[in-house]
Scaffold this motif. Sequence first.
Motif, short mmCIF file in Angstrom:
data_model
loop_
_atom_site.label_atom_id
_atom_site.label_comp_id
_atom_site.label_asym_id
_atom_site.label_seq_id
_atom_site.Cartn_x
_atom_site.Cartn_y
_atom_site.Cartn_z
N VAL A 3 -2.95 0.01 2.33
CA VAL A 3 -2.77 -0.75 0.77
C VAL A 3 -3.69 -2.02 1.04
O VAL A 3 -3.32 -3.01 1.79
CB VAL A 3 -1.51 -0.68 0.44
N TYR A 112 -5.19 2.52 -1.01
CA TYR A 112 -5.11 2.04 -2.32
C TYR A 112 -5.61 0.78 -2.47
O TYR A 112 -5.30 0.05 -1.51
CB TYR A 112 -3.55 1.97 -2.81
N CYS A 114 -4.87 -2.33 -5.19
CA CYS A 114 -3.64 -2.65 -6.28
C CYS A 114 -3.91 -3.88 -6.97
O CYS A 114 -4.26 -4.87 -6.02
CB CYS A 114 -2.24 -2.60 -5.54
N LYS A 133 -7.83 4.56 -4.08
CA LYS A 133 -7.47 4.84 -5.36
C LYS A 133 -7.22 3.55 -6.12
O LYS A 133 -6.35 2.64 -5.51
CB LYS A 133 -6.23 5.74 -5.41
N VAL A 135 -5.17 1.25 -8.52
CA VAL A 135 -3.79 1.38 -9.08
C VAL A 135 -3.14 0.15 -9.50
O VAL A 135 -3.60 -1.06 -9.09
CB VAL A 135 -2.82 2.09 -8.13
N LEU A 140 1.54 2.16 -7.85
CA LEU A 140 1.54 2.27 -6.48
C LEU A 140 3.06 2.48 -6.07
O LEU A 140 3.42 3.40 -4.92
CB LEU A 140 1.06 0.88 -5.77
#
Length: 146
Positions: A3, A112, A114, A133, A135, A140
């Motif tokens: 992340v 991810y 974020c 992705k 988010v 998340l």
Amino acid sequence: MLVYLDLCCIQRPLDDQTQFRIRVETEAVLGIIALCESGKVELLSSDALQYETAKNPYPMRQAQALGVLSKAVRTVRLSPAVEARAQVLNGAGLKPLDALHLAFAAEAGADYFCTCDDKLLRRAQAAHSGPPKVVSPLELIGEVGP
């Protein structure tokens, strides 16, 4: 699970907690950080996060960000590949530093990216098909939480 939290996420716990949205996002960010501490989630840092943190004129915010970034499993360094990807993202409408953050996350293989920044979230989702992705903290924590 890897992340990348942008600085607005990292700093969310220090924002005005009288606003409901900020309180809820703060809880999500703190949950994500707890997952990093437990080893369920791995946090990335980058040269851009360290640069942005160093430029913060508020010692408490700087210390808080450095504390979170110290939990990172690795720091992604600026490279020609990161620069090239950031230029493409900047051309697609992301601000230069935002493009750089997303480029670092993508080049590092993050699952991810974020952010709490609504404009960045919309633009990044439109400009980047992932991985990672893109988010919000609430999305998340909903995907990686207990």
